[in-house]
Scaffold this motif. Structure first.
Motif, PDB file in Angstrom:
ATOM      1  N   LYS A 123       0.823  -1.222   0.000  1.00 15.00           N
ATOM      2  CA  LYS A 123       0.000   0.000   0.000  1.00 15.00           C
ATOM      3  C   LYS A 123       0.847   1.258   0.000  1.00 15.00           C
ATOM      4  O   LYS A 123       0.425   2.301  -0.465  1.00 15.00           O
ATOM      5  CB  LYS A 123      -0.973  -0.010   1.184  1.00 15.00           C
ATOM      6  N   ASP A 148      -4.632  -5.672  -0.731  1.00 18.55           N
ATOM      7  CA  ASP A 148      -5.039  -5.275   0.611  1.00 18.55           C
ATOM      8  C   ASP A 148      -6.510  -5.693   0.785  1.00 18.55           C
ATOM      9  O   ASP A 148      -7.339  -5.427  -0.088  1.00 18.55           O
ATOM     10  CB  ASP A 148      -4.901  -3.741   0.712  1.00 18.55           C
ATOM     11  N   SER A 149      -6.832  -6.372   1.892  1.00 17.96           N
ATOM     12  CA  SER A 149      -8.164  -6.999   2.007  1.00 17.96           C
ATOM     13  C   SER A 149      -9.289  -5.975   1.917  1.00 17.96           C
ATOM     14  O   SER A 149     -10.316  -6.227   1.280  1.00 17.96           O
ATOM     15  CB  SER A 149      -8.263  -7.797   3.306  1.00 17.96           C
ATOM     16  N   GLU A 150      -9.107  -4.792   2.521  1.00 18.27           N
ATOM     17  CA  GLU A 150     -10.149  -3.760   2.496  1.00 18.27           C
ATOM     18  C   GLU A 150     -10.397  -3.290   1.069  1.00 18.27           C
ATOM     19  O   GLU A 150     -11.537  -3.111   0.647  1.00 18.27           O
ATOM     20  CB  GLU A 150      -9.747  -2.557   3.348  1.00 18.27           C
ATOM     21  N   ASN A 215      -2.300   1.912   9.935  1.00 20.81           N
ATOM     22  CA  ASN A 215      -2.669   1.065   8.796  1.00 20.81           C
ATOM     23  C   ASN A 215      -3.965   1.557   8.149  1.00 20.81           C
ATOM     24  O   ASN A 215      -4.049   1.679   6.926  1.00 20.81           O
ATOM     25  CB  ASN A 215      -2.813  -0.383   9.268  1.00 20.81           C
ATOM     26  N   GLU A 219      -4.615   3.237   4.566  1.00 13.61           N
ATOM     27  CA  GLU A 219      -5.635   2.648   3.685  1.00 13.61           C
ATOM     28  C   GLU A 219      -6.614   3.701   3.161  1.00 13.61           C
ATOM     29  O   GLU A 219      -7.152   3.561   2.065  1.00 13.61           O
ATOM     30  CB  GLU A 219      -6.355   1.505   4.396  1.00 13.61           C
TER      31      GLU A 219
HETATM   32 MG    MG Z   1      -5.649  -3.984   4.989  1.00 14.70          MG
END
Ligand code: MG
Length: 389
Positions: A123, A148-150, A215, A219
């Motif tokens: 990221k 990135d999961s989000e 984090n 994000e």
């Molecule tokens: Mg993440």
């Protein structure tokens, strides 16, 4: 068959990427692989997935690798040149950018410049040079699919409507290990406590970022540059169970959420298989009996989120400075040099000391900003070293 160049193969995302590749025989092949200094582990990976080209950080490790793999027929490279060769290899159509920190920028940029699909786990790349990367991707037609999961969740949810119909993005976060810890005891937080993440198993840098929630701040910046959504339309919501990975709210009042197991193999498989979806071999998510909770992120508990929003509002070089200062501060905390609360203080002080500058228009400029911010952050770290803040 998708041909993959994997940058950062021995890290947590790299290892999961190889698990994904192994789980879908005939769908993917590894054509290039780059790693840092974990040569023994890297040599095992090369044995299992023999690519055309491999690269390590240092030339002496390249020599060691040649010794360990006498029958390997591919090229063994090293340094920045080796990394770039992996990122731009003509045989690769997809580059998985899984290096940790700002070091991943130049190779991610090279991949986008070469028109590759960028499966982006790093990221920091978007935080440091989001404008440059997005503009270059538009010019070359390179697709950027977040790992990135989000952002993977948002990428998936955005497919449910048109961009003009998006009301806001809602980034969910677990709140980390200190969601309920009394604020008065934050000055006693140890490295061990900060490394104990409640729901995700990740590398040390991102685990500390989850404890400060920097984090989530990074994000917000990443989401802004990836999806071109205005800062005020990006919200953060605590969701301790980490089952919903993020949501998109549309203008008609519908919220579209993405859920899957807390396992990075899911967003990795999505980024590699997109626009298709492959049958899941990694286990189902049993939902019966599960409870989903949400709460606001308290600004006193998580000042890092506010710092990141300020950097986004200020724009220019501010996000890159925020990121560099955070990397230095987290490393100093992990080394036991500064207390937990000094992480965010270091970032704020570095931002103030750096002043305003335009956003980087090239990788060289990004590197220059990054270097200067790191130098200033190191000075702050020295001031906080051994202090109670
Ligand atoms: Mg993440």
């Amino acid at each position: 068959v998708r041909s993959i160049s994997l940058l950062g193969s021995t890290g947590s995302i790299g290892v999961s990427t190889l698990d994904v590749v192994a789980a879908f025989p005939g769908k993917f092949r590894i054509v290039a692989m780059a790693a840092g200094r974990r040569v023994e582990e890297f040599s095992e990976q090369i044995r299992k997935f023999p690519p055309l080209v491999v690269s390590v950080e240092r030339e002496e490790d390249a020599d060691r690798l040649r010794e360990l793999l006498p029958s390997y027929r591919g090229k063994v490279l090293s340094g920045a040149g080796g990394l770039e060769a992996c990122a731009t290899l003509p045989e690769a159509d997809t580059v998985v950018a899984a290096l940790v920190g700002a070091v991943g920028l130049s190779s991610a940029y090279a991949a986008v410049k070469a028109g590759k699909r960028l499966a982006l786990a790093n990221k920091e790349t978007m935080v440091v040079a989001g404008e440059l990367i997005s503009r270059t991707a538009e010019e070359t037609g390179a697709e950027i699919i977040p790992i990135d999961s989000e952002h993977s969740a948002i990428h998936q949810a955005l497919r449910a409507g048109k961009s003009a119909e998006v009301k806001k993005l809602i980034l969910t976060g677990s709140g980390g290990p200190f969601r309920k810890r009394p604020l008065e005891s934050f000055d006693e937080i140890t490295v061990e406590e900060a490394l104990r993440h409640p729901t995700w198993k990740m590398g040390p840098k991102i685990t500390i970022d989850s404890a400060t929630m920097m984090n989530k701040g990074l994000e917000i910046l990443e989401a802004h540059f990836l999806f071109g959504i205005a800062p005020e339309k990006i919200d953060v919501l605590l969701h301790p169970q980490s089952l919903i990975h993020s949501m998109v709210e549309f203008v008609d009042g519908s919220l579209v959420a993405q859920l899957s197991r807390n396992d990075m193999k899911f967003p990795i498989a999505y980024a590699l298989s997109y626009p298709d979806r492959f049958a899941n071999p990694f286990g189902e998510l049993p939902l019966a009996g599960r409870i989903l909770e949400f709460e606001e992120a308290d600004a006193r508990r998580y000042p890092a989120i506010l710092l990141a929003r300020e950097a986004l509002t200020e724009g220019g070089a501010a996000p890159a400075v925020l990121n560099a200062a955070n990397e230095i501060a987290v490393a100093a905390f992990l080394d036991g040099k500064i207390p937990f609360l000094a992480i965010v203080r270091t970032v704020a002080d570095t931002r103030a000391a750096f002043g305003r500058r335009n956003s980087p228009q090239s990788v060289e400029e990004a590197r220059e900003i990054d270097g200067e911010a790191r130098r200033l952050a190191a000075e702050c770290v020295n001031r906080f070293s051994g202090a109670r803040v």
